[in-house]
Design an enzyme around this catalytic site. Sequence first.
Site, short mmCIF file in Angstrom:
data_model
loop_
_atom_site.label_atom_id
_atom_site.label_comp_id
_atom_site.label_asym_id
_atom_site.label_seq_id
_atom_site.Cartn_x
_atom_site.Cartn_y
_atom_site.Cartn_z
N CYS A 102 -3.83 3.96 3.67
CA CYS A 102 -5.19 4.12 3.17
C CYS A 102 -6.17 3.55 4.20
CB CYS A 102 -5.35 3.40 1.83
SG CYS A 102 -7.05 3.36 1.24
N GLU A 132 1.51 -4.15 0.72
CA GLU A 132 0.25 -4.25 1.46
C GLU A 132 0.11 -5.63 2.12
OE1 GLU A 132 -4.50 -4.30 0.59
OE2 GLU A 132 -3.28 -3.05 -0.72
#
EC number: 1.17.7.4
Length: 335
Positions: A102, A132
């Site tokens: 992203c 993440e």
Amino acid sequence: MTASPRRRVLLAAPRGYCAGVDRAVIAVEKALEQYGAPIYVRHEIVHNKYVVQTLEKKGAVFVERTEEVPEGNIVMFSAHGVAPVVHEEAERGRLATIDATCPLVTKVHKEAVRYANEDYDILLIGHEGHEEVIGTSGEAPDHIQLVDGPEDVANVEVRDPSKVVWLSQTTLSVDETMETVDALKTKFPGLVSPPSDDICYATQNRQVAVKQMGADSDLVIVVGSRNSSNSKRLVEVAKLAGAREAYLVDFADEIDEAWLEGVNTVGVTSGASVPDVLVEQVLEWLAERGYGDVEIVKTAEESITFSLPKELRRDLREEAANLVAERGGSGASEE
């Protein structure tokens, strides 16, 4: 005779897919269409059981380690991002790569590199073990330490209190993150904030909608998977907003009818990695039990889109074959 209370559903808007998830899922579908199966994906492309199962049926192969991908193939990196070492593993494994990270996570990665280059201690607010967090930490492992909530602040030590900055995982609860930041600022008054909020717009928007909806709901149903950080946060936010109960479900058939006892208003929302078809199934399930009156609770408009990974504009099958040939490999492994 007293009339029965009206049964209704409050449906949060926005909900479901964010721009980063939409980009990542479409990237897998486009890669399969363009290059054919298999397309290997390192880790789940997004944290949603239905999405992963659907892509598997189309020919995606999900792996946890880069080494599981046979040389001469294509591997895609998930929306959560990966550490630089993973790119190195792919290069050693003679793999063509597609980076579906992203763009908002990429922004945090770049901030980590920048502050590490300026020799800051970086306090990364996030949950230990989340993909993440692992990816961001890998950008500057010698400068980053994880702060897993306000209760973890007491354990934080830095080299120079005048050179400390905080960053965060993008999918956290806004309120909990700011509570952690406030505690860090009390301990380190010179704490620097990142140039822009790391928590992504979609996470914030979904939490704002749930706060408004949860205050008027007896029960909130959040559609999302149990390994989805942002979906789990929505359950927490709903309860804090005043909902009597809140539950996380992947599918409508996971809802327990006992949850509806004494419930007049059901709030419904979904995490940022959830396709709306799953929400529609929940609404149908509720309608069959008398909750057919649906009101939209709209708190924001979302128009952000991200372009697809640039790698999809190249012939990656040929690139992968060339990598094997150039390095003296014996050819792609059996698939």
